[in-house]
Design a protein around this motif. Structure first.
Motif, PDB file in Angstrom:
ATOM      1  N   THR A  59       0.828  -1.211   0.000  1.00  0.00           N
ATOM      2  CA  THR A  59       0.000   0.000   0.000  1.00  0.00           C
ATOM      3  C   THR A  59       0.856   1.253   0.000  1.00  0.00           C
ATOM      4  O   THR A  59       0.509   2.257  -0.634  1.00  0.00           O
ATOM      5  CB  THR A  59      -0.942  -0.011   1.225  1.00  0.00           C
ATOM      6  OG1 THR A  59      -1.814  -1.142   1.120  1.00  0.00           O
ATOM      7  CG2 THR A  59      -1.771   1.256   1.302  1.00  0.00           C
ATOM      8  N   LYS A 111     -10.630  -5.376   1.894  1.00  0.00           N
ATOM      9  CA  LYS A 111     -10.757  -3.972   1.504  1.00  0.00           C
ATOM     10  C   LYS A 111      -9.411  -3.424   1.030  1.00  0.00           C
ATOM     11  O   LYS A 111      -9.326  -2.703   0.025  1.00  0.00           O
ATOM     12  CB  LYS A 111     -11.265  -3.141   2.681  1.00  0.00           C
ATOM     13  CG  LYS A 111     -12.734  -3.315   3.003  1.00  0.00           C
ATOM     14  CD  LYS A 111     -13.125  -2.446   4.193  1.00  0.00           C
ATOM     15  CE  LYS A 111     -14.608  -2.558   4.518  1.00  0.00           C
ATOM     16  NZ  LYS A 111     -14.975  -1.732   5.704  1.00  0.00           N
ATOM     17  N   ARG A 112      -8.350  -3.763   1.764  1.00  0.00           N
ATOM     18  CA  ARG A 112      -7.023  -3.268   1.400  1.00  0.00           C
ATOM     19  C   ARG A 112      -6.603  -3.796   0.027  1.00  0.00           C
ATOM     20  O   ARG A 112      -6.070  -3.052  -0.802  1.00  0.00           O
ATOM     21  CB  ARG A 112      -6.007  -3.684   2.471  1.00  0.00           C
ATOM     22  CG  ARG A 112      -4.670  -2.967   2.376  1.00  0.00           C
ATOM     23  CD  ARG A 112      -3.721  -3.390   3.502  1.00  0.00           C
ATOM     24  NE  ARG A 112      -4.395  -3.303   4.785  1.00  0.00           N
ATOM     25  CZ  ARG A 112      -4.609  -4.353   5.584  1.00  0.00           C
ATOM     26  NH1 ARG A 112      -4.224  -5.566   5.211  1.00  0.00           N
ATOM     27  NH2 ARG A 112      -5.230  -4.197   6.735  1.00  0.00           N
ATOM     28  N   CYS A 114      -8.567  -4.678  -2.404  1.00  0.00           N
ATOM     29  CA  CYS A 114      -9.386  -4.031  -3.431  1.00  0.00           C
ATOM     30  C   CYS A 114      -8.884  -2.617  -3.709  1.00  0.00           C
ATOM     31  O   CYS A 114      -8.868  -2.164  -4.870  1.00  0.00           O
ATOM     32  CB  CYS A 114     -10.845  -4.011  -3.002  1.00  0.00           C
ATOM     33  SG  CYS A 114     -11.620  -5.647  -3.002  1.00  0.00           S
ATOM     34  N   ASN A 115      -8.470  -1.906  -2.681  1.00  0.00           N
ATOM     35  CA  ASN A 115      -7.864  -0.598  -2.877  1.00  0.00           C
ATOM     36  C   ASN A 115      -6.611  -0.695  -3.728  1.00  0.00           C
ATOM     37  O   ASN A 115      -6.387   0.121  -4.638  1.00  0.00           O
ATOM     38  CB  ASN A 115      -7.511   0.015  -1.511  1.00  0.00           C
ATOM     39  CG  ASN A 115      -8.501   1.075  -1.065  1.00  0.00           C
ATOM     40  OD1 ASN A 115      -8.947   1.886  -1.873  1.00  0.00           O
ATOM     41  ND2 ASN A 115      -8.842   1.068   0.217  1.00  0.00           N
ATOM     42  N   ALA A 118      -7.588  -1.520  -7.431  1.00  0.00           N
ATOM     43  CA  ALA A 118      -8.172  -0.365  -8.128  1.00  0.00           C
ATOM     44  C   ALA A 118      -7.092   0.595  -8.600  1.00  0.00           C
ATOM     45  O   ALA A 118      -7.244   1.255  -9.638  1.00  0.00           O
ATOM     46  CB  ALA A 118      -9.156   0.351  -7.212  1.00  0.00           C
ATOM     47  N   ARG A 119      -5.998   0.665  -7.871  1.00  0.00           N
ATOM     48  CA  ARG A 119      -4.923   1.594  -8.209  1.00  0.00           C
ATOM     49  C   ARG A 119      -3.845   0.967  -9.090  1.00  0.00           C
ATOM     50  O   ARG A 119      -2.990   1.679  -9.623  1.00  0.00           O
ATOM     51  CB  ARG A 119      -4.338   2.179  -6.915  1.00  0.00           C
ATOM     52  CG  ARG A 119      -5.301   3.184  -6.298  1.00  0.00           C
ATOM     53  CD  ARG A 119      -5.158   3.377  -4.810  1.00  0.00           C
ATOM     54  NE  ARG A 119      -6.095   4.419  -4.345  1.00  0.00           N
ATOM     55  CZ  ARG A 119      -7.390   4.220  -4.101  1.00  0.00           C
ATOM     56  NH1 ARG A 119      -7.919   3.021  -4.283  1.00  0.00           N
ATOM     57  NH2 ARG A 119      -8.166   5.209  -3.702  1.00  0.00           N
ATOM     58  N   LEU A 166     -15.849   2.581  -3.687  1.00  0.00           N
ATOM     59  CA  LEU A 166     -14.556   2.551  -4.384  1.00  0.00           C
ATOM     60  C   LEU A 166     -14.731   2.819  -5.876  1.00  0.00           C
ATOM     61  O   LEU A 166     -13.916   3.521  -6.495  1.00  0.00           O
ATOM     62  CB  LEU A 166     -13.884   1.192  -4.165  1.00  0.00           C
ATOM     63  CG  LEU A 166     -12.477   1.021  -4.728  1.00  0.00           C
ATOM     64  CD1 LEU A 166     -11.493   1.951  -4.025  1.00  0.00           C
ATOM     65  CD2 LEU A 166     -12.028  -0.441  -4.600  1.00  0.00           C
ATOM     66  N   GLU A 169     -15.235   6.463  -6.398  1.00  0.00           N
ATOM     67  CA  GLU A 169     -14.010   7.220  -6.147  1.00  0.00           C
ATOM     68  C   GLU A 169     -12.993   7.065  -7.268  1.00  0.00           C
ATOM     69  O   GLU A 169     -12.337   8.031  -7.654  1.00  0.00           O
ATOM     70  CB  GLU A 169     -13.396   6.742  -4.826  1.00  0.00           C
ATOM     71  CG  GLU A 169     -12.055   7.357  -4.500  1.00  0.00           C
ATOM     72  CD  GLU A 169     -11.363   6.666  -3.339  1.00  0.00           C
ATOM     73  OE1 GLU A 169     -10.144   6.869  -3.176  1.00  0.00           O
ATOM     74  OE2 GLU A 169     -12.042   5.912  -2.599  1.00  0.00           O
ATOM     75  N   THR A 170     -12.836   5.828  -7.787  1.00  0.00           N
ATOM     76  CA  THR A 170     -11.743   5.544  -8.723  1.00  0.00           C
ATOM     77  C   THR A 170     -12.190   5.312 -10.157  1.00  0.00           C
ATOM     78  O   THR A 170     -11.344   5.315 -11.064  1.00  0.00           O
ATOM     79  CB  THR A 170     -10.979   4.284  -8.252  1.00  0.00           C
ATOM     80  OG1 THR A 170     -11.853   3.144  -8.349  1.00  0.00           O
ATOM     81  CG2 THR A 170     -10.483   4.445  -6.823  1.00  0.00           C
TER      82      THR A 170
END
Length: 397
Positions: A59, A111-112, A114-115, A118-119, A166, A169-170
């Motif tokens: 991350t 969740k982490r 998936c974040n 997405a990035r 998410l 947001e993305t």
């Protein structure tokens, strides 16, 4: 690697590494060799495996990893979020399900991931998936299993709410791909479809109506978009599930496939040379992973065993065939007297070619280090052979 039927990749759970430093070093050592051999100068997709510990570091180091991906003509399309902790250096067995979907730890970890995904998804690629366990391990729960399934479902609905935000947001649609596995609460495709229609959808529609003000139609569409099936061919074959029937059920239900995991199990026809075959099978006994066995009797009944040693101890003359959850190389169909469920792979790929259900085909043979010694070879060479074999199957039609 882009094919006419989706992105062909392999899952990096093949490579060890609990820490991000260790795992990234394994990726740097092996993945460019694989890409050059199977894709030449073209970009190749990578299915990333990231432990909880590694995800905390990644991350903070996404820019460094993205730069390495660009420099090596690689892109991430999927993450394997099934194993939370170590997957190679210690006994895994049923611990692979811990923490399960009844816990906040599993929710936060997912969740982490998936974040991160997405990035990492490249520009122009609008969706990707994170695979996850089939709620929990059923043998832990006894009579409380229904309540456990309810609690796990409630946490997955929180996950769907997170993914809705998410996406806003993305601009990336990240979906959770649930992977049925023998002895999971969702043991097989039948369990998954029943749970999805009888529990997830009714609970999910109410949840999104109350928490988000969605209409019933909006809620169902959000659930279909964000929670999908991970079709692991090995797992479905171990349960003797017919691929054509599964594809038909998918088409009728509206449930989507997040990825097809291209994998093969051991298959043992016990009609002839029974003792020789069982002796050969003993070479596959090893202490790290679960190797669930489903026996088919002469009358067609299915009898389940939590691990290979238990099946060998309980062998019955009434058993006509065994399917063993041991991911074996795709490019081989026979291991001495033993066979594999590779015909199921061929059938699934043909069905997918006729009616594509996902944009992600992910090879997931993770057992190289515990195969009988005569089947082991350098890991990069093994991956290259698997990638080329799948590519050849896709090019036949």
């Amino acid at each position: 690697m882009q094919t006419g039927y989706g992105h062909l990749t392999y899952c990096s759970n093949i490579h060890p590494g609990l820490s991000w430093e260790h795992h990234f070093n394994e990726l740097r050592t092996n993945v460019p060799l694989v890409r050059q051999a199977v894709a030449g100068n073209a970009p190749m997709a990578l299915g990333l495996r990231c432990s909880n510990e590694a995800s905390l570091v990644l991350t903070e180091e996404l820019d460094v990893f993205r730069q390495w991906l660009r420099e090596n003509h690689l892109y991430v399309i999927s993450i394997n979020g099934f194993p939370y902790a170590d997957f190679h250096q210690e006994v895994v067995k049923d611990r692979v399900h811990r923490p399960d979907w009844t816990t906040a730890e599993r929710l936060d970890y997912t969740k982490r991931l998936c974040n991160i995904l997405a990035r990492l998804l490249p520009d122009g690629m609008e969706e990707g998936g994170v695979s996850t366990p089939p709620l929990s391990y059923r043998h832990w729960w006894g009579s409380s299993l229904p309540d456990t399934a309810d609690q796990a479902t409630r946490n997955l609905l929180k996950m769907i709410g997170f993914l809705i935000d998410l996406r806003r947001e993305t601009g990336k649609l990240v979906h959770i791909d649930i992977e049925p596995e023998p002895d999971g609460i969702l043991d097989n495709g039948g369990d998954f479809f029943e749970w999805y229609s009888q529990k997830l959808l009714p609970m999910g529609v109410r949840y999104l109506q109350e928490e988000r003000g969605f209409s019933a139609d909006e809620a169902r569409e959000a659930i279909y978009a964000h929670l999908r099936l991970c079709y692991d061919v090995c797992h479905f074959a171990v349960s003797y599930e017919d691929p054509a029937t599964v594809f038909a059920h998918l088409a009728a239900s509206g449930i989507r496939v997040g990825r097809i995991q291209v994998s093969s199990a051991l298959r043992v026809d016990l009609g002839e040379k029974r003792e020789e075959k069982l002796n050969t099978l003993r070479a596959f006994l090893e202490p790290i992973y679960l190797h669930q066995v489903v026996a088919r009797t002469q009358s067609g009944e299915l009898v389940r065993y939590p691990d290979l040693d238990l099946a060998l101890a309980a062998d019955s003359a009434d058993h006509a065939e065994w399917r063993v959850h041991f991911h074996v190389p795709l490019f081989m169909d026979a291991y001495g007297l033993l066979r594999s469920t590779r015909p199921d792979i061929n059938q699934v790929l043909e069905l997918h070619q006729a009616n594509p259900v996902t944009n992600c085909l992910e090879i997931e043979t993770y057992t190289w280090g515990v195969l009988p010694r005569e089947l082991q070879m350098p890991i990069a060479d093994s991956i290259i052979r698997e990638m080329k074999w799948v590519k050849q199957q896709l090019e036949k039609n």
